[in-house]
Each structure stands twice: as C-alpha cells, then as structure tokens.
Motif scaffolding. Structure first.
Motif, mmCIF file in Angstrom:
data_model
loop_
_atom_site.group_PDB
_atom_site.id
_atom_site.type_symbol
_atom_site.label_atom_id
_atom_site.label_comp_id
_atom_site.label_asym_id
_atom_site.label_seq_id
_atom_site.Cartn_x
_atom_site.Cartn_y
_atom_site.Cartn_z
ATOM 1 N N GLN A 1 -29.585 -30.903 1.997
ATOM 2 C CA GLN A 1 -28.804 -29.730 1.613
ATOM 3 C C GLN A 1 -27.369 -30.107 1.263
ATOM 4 N N THR A 2 -26.844 -31.097 1.963
ATOM 5 C CA THR A 2 -25.470 -31.533 1.680
ATOM 6 C C THR A 2 -25.378 -32.178 0.305
ATOM 7 N N THR A 3 -26.333 -33.050 -0.021
ATOM 8 C CA THR A 3 -26.302 -33.687 -1.338
ATOM 9 C C THR A 3 -26.528 -32.664 -2.450
ATOM 10 N N ALA A 4 -27.315 -31.617 -2.142
ATOM 11 C CA ALA A 4 -27.537 -30.565 -3.135
ATOM 12 C C ALA A 4 -26.249 -29.816 -3.451
ATOM 13 N N ARG A 5 -25.285 -29.899 -2.558
ATOM 14 C CA ARG A 5 -23.995 -29.248 -2.780
ATOM 15 C C ARG A 5 -22.993 -30.182 -3.458
ATOM 16 N N GLY A 6 -23.457 -31.364 -3.824
ATOM 17 C CA GLY A 6 -22.590 -32.260 -4.566
ATOM 18 C C GLY A 6 -21.888 -33.313 -3.742
ATOM 19 N N ILE A 7 -22.220 -33.401 -2.460
ATOM 20 C CA ILE A 7 -21.655 -34.456 -1.609
ATOM 21 C C ILE A 7 -22.694 -35.562 -1.516
ATOM 22 N N SER A 8 -22.408 -36.727 -2.065
ATOM 23 C CA SER A 8 -23.401 -37.790 -2.174
ATOM 24 C C SER A 8 -23.648 -38.460 -0.829
ATOM 25 N N LEU A 9 -24.813 -39.115 -0.733
ATOM 26 C CA LEU A 9 -25.107 -39.890 0.464
ATOM 27 C C LEU A 9 -24.113 -41.027 0.638
ATOM 28 N N ASP A 10 -23.645 -41.598 -0.487
ATOM 29 C CA ASP A 10 -22.630 -42.653 -0.409
ATOM 30 C C ASP A 10 -21.350 -42.123 0.230
ATOM 31 N N GLN A 11 -20.988 -40.883 -0.117
ATOM 32 C CA GLN A 11 -19.776 -40.306 0.478
ATOM 33 C C GLN A 11 -19.974 -40.050 1.964
ATOM 34 N N LEU A 12 -21.148 -39.548 2.336
ATOM 35 C CA LEU A 12 -21.437 -39.344 3.760
ATOM 36 C C LEU A 12 -21.388 -40.671 4.513
ATOM 37 N N MET A 13 -21.935 -41.730 3.898
ATOM 38 C CA MET A 13 -21.915 -43.046 4.518
ATOM 39 C C MET A 13 -20.488 -43.556 4.670
ATOM 40 N N GLU A 14 -19.690 -43.325 3.645
ATOM 41 C CA GLU A 14 -18.278 -43.724 3.717
ATOM 42 C C GLU A 14 -17.571 -42.990 4.846
ATOM 43 N N ASN A 15 -17.797 -41.688 4.926
ATOM 44 C CA ASN A 15 -17.171 -40.897 5.985
ATOM 45 C C ASN A 15 -17.610 -41.372 7.366
ATOM 46 N N ALA A 16 -18.910 -41.661 7.498
ATOM 47 C CA ALA A 16 -19.447 -42.105 8.788
ATOM 48 C C ALA A 16 -18.839 -43.441 9.184
ATOM 49 N N GLY A 17 -18.812 -44.401 8.248
ATOM 50 C CA GLY A 17 -18.294 -45.719 8.578
ATOM 51 C C GLY A 17 -16.834 -45.700 8.966
#
Length: 520
Positions: free
Chosen positions: A15-31
């Motif tokens: 659902q997050t990626t469907a809103r335009g937030i990429s998995l790469d961005q989530l990974m960046e935020n997590a790291g």
C-alpha cells in the motif's frame, strides 16, 4: 502503537509503494534509522569504533547495507559480512568497497575466520541477516554465521548485539526461534512491532525493543486491531480526578475474597482497588476473618459473610447477603483467595449465575471464581453483565481445555478466541499479558518481569482493574490500563530490589505514583 503480522507488513509495504513511496526509499529510511539507533547505543560516538554488520540476502540485508554506509560516513571502522549472495549488481556493496570498507564475503562458503576476527574486536554487531524472513530456510552458511555471532557474544563480554527488525531465525508471528537465533541486546523493529517479539521463547532473545519510523503512512494501520499498550495510551484513558469530588465520584467496589487459608489475598485485592483510586472499597469475606483484615487495612468497610464453619462462607446464604448489598456498588470483584470447597462453590454459582440484572454491576473474576466456573458448562451464557476474567495459564487451561503448552505457544489466538466465544473481556496473565475484547480487538502489555512471579501479585492486579472499572472505565480499558499500571509499578520496584525478593505488597505504594506519572 499497532502490532502487526508478517502478512500485514507485506500489505503495508504494498500500500505504501502504491502511494508513490518506493521500497528503495523505505529501505533508505530504515537503514538511516538503524544507524542512528546504533550511534545512540554507543553513547553517541561511533568514530573509530569497530562495528560488524552481518548482511543477509533480502530486504533486511539491504537495510543493513544502508546503515553501514551511514555509519561509515560517521567514521566507524566497519566490517560488513555477506552471509548469502546478494542480487547481482548490488551497488550498495560496491559503494562500500569503494570507501575501503572491510567486506567479508561468506556467500560462497569462504573461510569464516575473518568474521570471527572482526567480531572479536567489535563493540557492536548488527544482525541484518533475515529479519521477518523466518519462512526462508536457514542455509548452512547463514546458520554458521549466526552461530559464530552467538559464540562471539559469549566470548566478548563487551560486544553489544543489535537485531535489525527481528533477531534472525525468530518467527515474527509466533515467537518460535531457531537454535541459531542470536540473542540481541536491542531489537530495532521497523515501523511497527511484530507479534513474535512478545511471545516466548523468542521474546527472551529480543532484548530491549525500540521502534523506528520508516515513513509508512499511519492511516494504513487504522484497521489493525492489535496494539501495544503504551504509557501515552494508558495515561489518556485514566479517569479524571475533579476538584469538587467525593468518594462517590470515584466509584464503589465490592470485593468477595479470602478464606481461612488465604486472608492475604483479600487484603491485597482490596488494597489494589484503593491504590487505583476507587472511592470506597468493601470486603465481603467470612465473618471470622473480618477483624483480621480490618486490622491490616482500616480504610476498607466490611460485609461479614455467614459461615458454614470457621473461615468458610455459608454457600447460598452468603450469596444472598451479597445480592442484598449490591445495588450500592459499581463493580464486583470475585475470586481472590476464596478456596474451592463445596460451600464456596455454591456461593460463587449462586452469586454469579443467578445475578439479577437489576443488581448487576460490572464484574471482575479471578482465581478461585474462575476455577469454580470452569466446572459449569457454558457458564459465560449465564453471566449477562459486563465482565472481565483474568486467568493465568493454569486457570485458562481449566477454562478452555487447552494444555498450558498449547496456550503458551499461541497466547494471542487463545485469548482472542476465548473473548469472542464467551463475549467477555479476557486478560491472560503472564509475561507480556494479553487483553482481548469480545469484538476481536486486543492489546499486549510491554512488560515481562520475573519479579512478578510471586504469590499475591495477581490479587493486586485484580484489585487495580476493579478500582478502574468503578471509576467508569470499560472492562477492556480497565484490564489493559490496569495491566500496564501493574507492570510499570513492578518495574519501579524491580529497579530497587532486583528480580528476586519482591513481595506483592511492595507494589501497592508504587501504584499511585505510577498513575501520577502516566497522567503527566
């Protein structure tokens, strides 16, 4: 704070990626968040510190590589161990190599000696191998790497271990853990905590749980019906204490408790209700015991119950006495230290199963009341009023027919099923106690405290819950808030006395100060 399953994590990602937030961005935020928590764990300074990061094949490993880059920027002396092949062309690994980071590649079964040497000189090791990917088979190289981390932790007493999202090999839904799962000092879980963090045996391996935001929109979890009880939530539901109050403002609790063998249970339950702020607490106990408890707790009023013999209530006659007095009370607590003899069983059945609806306050049931009701077929259908039941696993075994092992293996499911079937609020006691309501919503208590494993602490908890119910809280809110207050008070006492030697009565003076802190 919502608690999520693996399936819900995947749905949130989608659902997050469907809103335009990429998995790469989530990974960046997590790291980045993990790197910041690592720096905090090392007292805010990582420059020159040896840090080893074990990296797995999936997203958890990707988060670890992002954390590695940030820690390298801050001057840490990094050792990054690839425990499994990463996707071809992984630019994050190449980027680290360009910065002369020590990259140890065990993905092809290479010699593990470099990893052992890195762990020997490190202050911190970050487990970024599997995370929530417990369903993935643990291959030989990953298993060997995790076992090496376990041995290093035993050998190097100064080595701190941080798990990224979950300790590798721990099932995020059930709390089951693999023999190779390393024990963490801190688990930095991403976005929302996972169910398995709060279920044993895995819960013993997570250390302190810290939750970091990675950018998943909050509205996506609005329909998740499992939450971790927090101090903020508990403080928000506590009843107000207006200045123009009297004892009637804060409710009246009747406690039906005690017997010749368990006088202290009656005292502890009544004292718990008083300390939780109830305006008036009345103890209904066998007549012979009234002077004893009155000398211990002068604030309580009394209904001396008729006796069949010394210290034993007179069955139905005692129940009729209680029925006669009930219209004056807001909450009825039954069970602490009553015993289970024939006369007591008759009193409990008569009191609860023929409770006139016109007299029915909110009810809390504990201990011997539950043991007696467990022998009554479909007892829950005969108690019509709002009720909370507070069994420990042994009492839950008698109520449900499950074995204790079955209950402990899936505490959340068992508690929810009982609450739904009985149409009652159910609090399953134990480490990380669980509260479930009839509609399926549930809360997990964050505390697991061995100091509470002593006689009488459950009586105090029942009293606190009854006291909160009398002040207007629903059975669900009273049970969840009461469990949190009880656990937080125990943490205060544990800080003073340690894990062993705490008495149940030690909790009592800590309860009001805990509630004061929660309100502020």
């Amino acid at each position: 704070m919502k608690i999520v399953t693996i399936e819900q994590v995947r749905e949130l990602d989608a659902q997050t990626t469907a809103r335009g937030i990429s998995l790469d961005q989530l990974m960046e935020n997590a790291g980045v968040a993990v790197a910041e928590r690592a720096r905090s764990l090392l007292d805010g300074a990582v420059k020159g510190e040896h840090i080893t990061i074990l990296v797995g094949p999936g997203n958890n490993g990707g988060d670890g590589l992002v954390a590695a880059r940030r820690l390298n920027d801050w001057g840490a002396r990094l050792h990054v161990c690839l425990c499994a092949p990463r996707p071809d062309g992984n630019t994050r690994i190449e980027e680290l190599r360009e910065y002369a980071v020590d990259v140890i590649d065990l993905s092809e079964g290479a010699d593990s000696a470099p990893l052992a040497r890195a762990l020997d000189i490190s202050r911190l090791a970050i487990d970024a191998v599997l995370g929530t990917g417990r369903s993935r088979a643990i291959g030989a190289t990953i298993r060997a790497s995790l076992e090496l981390l376990q041995r290093a932790k035993k050998k190097n007493k100064g080595l701190l271990v941080m798990a990224l999202d979950m300790p590798s090999g721990l099932d995020a839904d059930t709390g089951k853990s693999d023999a190779a799962t390393p024990s963490a000092d801190v688990t930095v879980t991403l976005a929302y905590p996972k169910v398995g963090l709060y279920n044993f045996p895995g819960a013993a391996k997570v250390g302190r749980v810290e939750i970091v935001d990675i950018g998943i929109p909050e509205e996506l979890v609005e329909n998740v019906d499992l939450e971790l009880t927090s101090p903020e939530w508990t403080g928000s539901v506590l009843p107000p204490r207006p200045l123009n109050s009297n004892k009637g403002t804060f409710g009246r609790v009747m406690v039906v408790a005690g017997s010749a063998s368990y006088v202290g249970a009656a005292y502890l339950a009544c004292a718990g209700a008083i300390r939780a702020g109830a305006g008036l607490v009345t103890l209904a106990t066998p007549r012979s015991l009234t002077p004893i408890v009155a000398s211990m707790l002068p604030e309580v009023t009394h209904i001396p119950l008729q006796e069949a013999e010394w210290g034993v209530v007179a069955g139905g006659a005692a129940a009729e006495q209680i029925h006669h007095e009930l219209p004056s009370y807001d909450t009825l607590l039954v069970g602490c230290g009553l015993g289970q003899g024939p006369q007591v069983a008759d009193m409990v059945r008569t009191l609860l199963l023929s409770l006139p609806s016109t007299l029915a306050p909110k009810v809390a049931l504990d201990a011997d009341a539950l043991n007696i009701l467990s022998r009554v077929p479909e007892w829950w259908q005969q108690i019509k009023t709002d009720t909370v039941v507070t069994p420990h696993p042994g009492e839950m075994r008698r109520l449900t027919g499950h074995t204790v092992d079955e209950i402990e293996a899936d505490r959340l499911r068992v508690t929810r099923e009982a609450a739904t079937a009985w149409r009652k609020t159910v609090l399953l006691k134990g480490a990380h106690s669980i509260v479930a309501g009839p509609e399926g919503k549930a809360r997990i208590n964050p505390f697991a405290n061995p100091a509470l494993a002593t006689a009488g602490t459950g009586d105090v908890l029942s009293g606190v819950i009854a006291g909160l119910m009398a002040q207007g809280l629903s059975t669900f809110h009273a049970a969840a808030a009461g469990a949190y207050i009880h656990g937080a008070a125990a943490e205060i006492v544990r800080g003073e006395t340690g894990d062993a030697g705490m008495a149940a009565s030690d909790l009592l003076p800590a309860i009001p100060s805990t509630m004061k802190a929660l309100r502020s």
